[in-house]
Scaffold this active site. Structure first.
Site, PDB file in Angstrom:
ATOM      1  N   HIS A   1    -112.174-112.976  54.388  1.00  0.00           N
ATOM      2  CA  HIS A   1    -110.834-113.370  54.790  1.00  0.00           C
ATOM      3  C   HIS A   1    -109.840-113.117  53.440  1.00  0.00           C
ATOM      4  CE1 HIS A   1    -111.811-115.365  58.843  1.00  0.00           C
ATOM      5  NE2 HIS A   1    -112.510-114.122  58.836  1.00  0.00           N
TER       6      HIS A   1
ATOM      7  N   ARG B   1    -106.352-116.933  59.777  1.00  0.00           N
ATOM      8  CA  ARG B   1    -107.690-117.416  60.601  1.00  0.00           C
ATOM      9  C   ARG B   1    -108.527-118.667  60.232  1.00  0.00           C
ATOM     10  NH1 ARG B   1    -109.809-111.265  58.667  1.00  0.00           N
ATOM     11  NH2 ARG B   1    -108.599-112.232  57.076  1.00  0.00           N
TER      12      ARG B   1
END
Ligand SMILES: *[C@@H]1O[C@H](CO)[C@@H](O)[C@H](O)[C@H]1NC(C)=O
Ligand SMILES: *[C@@H]1O[C@H](CO)[C@@H](O)[C@H](O)[C@H]1NC(C)=O
Ligand SMILES: *[C@@H]1O[C@H](CO)[C@@H](O)[C@H](O)[C@H]1NC(C)=O
Ligand SMILES: *[C@@H]1O[C@H](CO)[C@@H](O)[C@H](O)[C@H]1NC(C)=O
Length: 759
Positions: free
Chosen positions: A232, A363
């Site tokens: 990420h 996320r």
């Protein structure tokens, strides 16, 4: 030539490059492709005409968008719909939406004015067209000094200011494999359709209780959580912002579910295609996908991917360079938590005071392990900023923030290459790709010709290998490492209730202790049901999504070439038949691929990569090691801000670098948890118990400076990873921030720092 001379030479060359760059930049980057750059009057007239067409088409597309399908077919609206959660996870930035729309406009322009006319346009004219349609890759504001990274990654590379920047296309190592060479997913070599992804999964992937079986001896589940957190930092493709149905449209590529499916009763998984974007020369085909975040290992998941987002995550009120946080509402003592994300639509909130956390990445709340690591980094930043503010009372908020950010990013890079990668890739591949960190020297290997941008294959297939390491349950442990409970993974998706502190233990500490004890699982074709049946399901044991099917469809959506093509890319022998795969796969695995695909040239990359047998002394197979190793090579040698880079104004002082190299993930956990009294020095490896062998090294810091590891058997001979106290134990050295004091006199060359990399 002496190394010092070499270094000076390189230094000069880079200054020259910077000079040239500074000199050119006002012309190239500030004019925004003014009319004087466009070829001739005809071209300019033509552009004006096209631009009015663009406006008209945009209006038309806007009306069309209202008619895109939407249905609640299979899931009651009162519950969280797995597809909505997937969209939440996929988070499409407004900018991505605009870029995707630009491609549609440009295609319309092409069909109206004919391809030929457009292809005859000059480069500047094409880019003006792109800009009129809403995509402008021009960077107009490179800072005049570059001591600190920009948030969007621009200007890291002086020659190619867009390399690694957020909102640029992924790069490709192999050409796209679209059926029509442009846009449509690939077909089988026979010309027939490939088997539908869900059928591939049913044929090749098994559900497993991935908890006890198949553990990769020695290593801890931290590796899986850390891998997701790391992913990420570097890639996030954007999805079309549309509610798809089971119909194929330009924006939707549904995954059909066979009528005799053993679990799912739905007709399809709805599937938004990844948005397509033009390349830097405004070509729209073959279709290329967008990375919404910076490629660099720059903790963008913590600090955000634009200056604006970066600012929105800061607490400017105290003048200490802090990140925004909240106090844990359920705890009297203890560290701060992530600030609440008020816009998160699908979060199961713990209380009005405790919701899903807001970070640099959309996320973060997907599962509590991930949210915990985000929290650890937030705390680490604030801790360092506080300390710096005491050492340097004269520094303002901005200076404290940037310096703390630079320290955290350097520590992060060090931990990735010194702790996370060696077990994953093994010593052989670490050496092959130049990934081993140097114990003492600066690295004079920064190469402005290396493009650090994340490749499509890494984001879409290779680094998804971590999905095979996901367990069925997450272990929570108390301060003595005794079990509190196993939490079923499918109860944790976007569920903030798990982070609540209850009497006796904090939710987050319990997960963090659990992940350095629970064993890591091997990468193979066994995936756990919470991700193959219940992904994002509500209720948690209901019908969710199949992550493996999504990965396969995403690979086709991005036109990732088949497995055999990637074998060849990685210098493995090209397989002429299924039997030729036996060099890297077991008999049983080859047999499931043979049953599923017509030809050995049809195999989707994701299942093949996790189907490879890991080589001795590493956690991944041959092709996976090649693809991951290659990307991490580019992330290291193509990053001007790489923490070991000794050239340029961003370089750390020698004394600072010595301190950064002391940092271990164990130290970070010690410093940022509320209640972890003891810990093993190498937290990616299970703790050793019993009596240490004579002369064993108990400090991972010392061991990793003196040894390349792991050995062929995944072992670390001469190292004893017994738990030690978090406080004041030399085996987990602390970072001393004194070298960051204003006016600090750096150590001299005699201190052994000047031996360059490699000799
Ligand atoms: C292009 O846009 C026009 C409106 O400007 C619309 O009428 C036409 O159908 C579009 N063509 C295509 C191929 O999308
Ligand atoms: C998709 O549907 C949801 C309701 O289910 C709605 O809130 C949302 O606006 C829709 N999105 C688009 C892009 O149409
Ligand atoms: C389900 O149907 C497919 C064809 O659509 C077939 O290939 C497969 O063998 C069937 N599976 C079972 C378990 O019956
Ligand atoms: C959320 O977590 C709680 C436990 O903390 C659990 O009882 C609940 O079922 C979970 N909800 C979902 C939809 O996963």
């Amino acid at each position: 030539m002496s190394s010092r001379k070499q270094a000076n030479l390189l230094n000069e060359r880079i200054s020259l490059v910077c000079l040239v760059f500074l000199w050119i930049s006002p012309v190239v980057f500030a004019t925004n492709y003014g009319a004087d750059l466009v070829k001739d009057d005809n071209e300019r007239l033509f552009l004006r005409d096209v631009e009015s067409h663009i406006l008209e088409t945009e209006r038309w597309l806007h009306e069309q968008a209202g008619q895109d399908g939407t249905d609640g077919e299979l899931f009651e609206r009162s519950r969280r719909d797995p597809h909505d959660l997937l969209m939440q996870f996929g988070f499409t930035h407004m900018m991505s939406d605009r870029m995707a729309n630009a491609v549609r406009v440009l295609k319309n322009v092409s069909s109206t004015y004919s391809e030929r006319t457009l292809s005859e346009l000059s480069g500047p004219a094409k880019r003006e067209l792109c800009s009129a349609a809403g995509v402008d890759y021009t960077v107009s504001d490179c800072p005049s000094t570059s001591i600190y990274r920009t948030h969007n990654g621009a200007c890291n590379n002086p020659l190619n200011v867009n390399w690694g920047k957020a909102f640029t296309p992924f790069v490709r190592q192999l050409p796209a494999a679209y059926a029509d060479a442009l846009d449509n997913p690939r077909l089988a070599k026979s010309g027939e359709a490939l088997p539908p992804p869900r059928l591939v999964c049913l044929g090749t992937i098994k559900d497993a209780e991935k908890d006890h079986d198949n553990s990769a001896d020695h290593w801890t589940l931290l590796s899986m959580h850390f891998g997701q957190f790391l992913d990420h930092d570097v890639d996030h493709s954007a999805l079309e912002n549309v509610n798809c149905t089971c119909e194929i449209t330009p924006k939707c590529l549904p995954i059909m579910i066979p009528s005799n499916d053993s679990f799912f009763t739905a007709h399809c998984f709805k599937f938004q295609r990844s948005v397509a974007v033009p390349d830097e020369d405004c070509n729209t085909s073959p279709r290329q996908q967008l990375n919404q975040i910076t490629s660099f290992l720059d903790l963008s998941q913590v600090y955000g991917n634009s200056e604006t987002q970066g600012k929105s995550l800061r607490d400017l009120s105290k003048g200490k360079g802090l990140l925004l946080s909240i106090d844990d509402p359920n705890s009297d003592v203890g560290h701060e938590l992530l600030p609440n994300d008020e816009e998160h639509k699908d979060c199961i909130i713990a209380s009005p005071q405790l919701k899903c956390g807001r970070t640099g990445d959309a996320r973060a709340a997907e599962q509590p392990g991930l949210a915990s690591l985000h929290t650890v980094l937030l705390r680490q930043h604030n801790r360092i900023a506080e300390k710096l503010s005491i050492l340097n009372p004269g520094w303002n908020d901005e200076k404290l923030y940037q310096e703390a950010r630079a320290v955290c990013i350097a520590m992060w890079q060090h931990i990735v290459y010194n702790e996370y990668l060696p077990p994953l890739l093994g010593s052989k591949n670490m050496a092959k790709h130049g990934l081993q960190v140097h114990p003492t020297s600066y690295l004079f290997g920064y190469d402005p010709h290396v493009n650090p941008s994340i490749s499509n294959v890494f984001a879409t297939a290779a680094f998804r290998m971590g999905h095979s390491q996901i367990p069925t349950t997450l272990l929570k442990l108390d301060r003595d490492y005794a079990e509190i409970e196993h939490v079923k993974l499918d109860e944790t998706f976007f569920n903030a209730t798990h982070l609540v502190t209850s009497p006796g233990h904090s939710g987050m500490d319990a997960f963090l202790r659990g992940m350095i004890v629970q064993k890591l699982l091997t990468i193979d074709l066994l995936l756990t049901a919470p991700i193959t049946k219940h992904l994002f399901a509500d209720p948690e044991d209901g019908q969710g999504l199949d992550l493996a099917a999504l990965n396969i469809q995403r690979g086709r959506d991005h036109s990732i070439a088949d497995y055999n093509a990637w074998r060849k890319y990685c210098k493995l022998p090209e397989a002429g038949s299924f039997d030729d795969l036996l060099d890297v796969m077991s008999e049983a695995t080859v047999s499931v691929f043979r049953k599923t695909y017509e030809s050995v040239n049809d195999i989707d990359l994701f299942p093949a990569l996790i189907g490879e047998t890991p080589e001795r002394g590493q956690l991944v197979g041959a092709t996976l090691a090649c693809l991951i190793g290659e990307q991490f090579h580019r992330l290291k040698f193509g990053d001007r801000f790489w923490y070991e880079n000794g050239l340029g104004e961003q370089a750390f002082k020698k004394a600072q670098l010595l301190e950064i190299r002391k940092v271990t993930m164990a130290r970070v956990l010690c410093d940022t948890t509320n209640d972890v009294p003891t810990i093993q020095p190498y937290v990616f490896r299970v703790a050793d118990t019993g009596t240490p062998p004579e002369n064993a090294i108990k400090s991972f810091y010392t061991y990793s400076r003196e040894n390349h590891f792991p050995g062929d058997a995944g072992d670390m001979p001469g190292f004893f990873n017994g738990r030690v106290s978090c406080q004041g134990d030399d085996n987990i050295p602390e970072l001393n921030l004194e070298p960051w004091t204003e006016g600090y006199v750096d150590v001299t060359e005699d201190d052994g720092l000047d031996v360059p990399f490699g000799g």
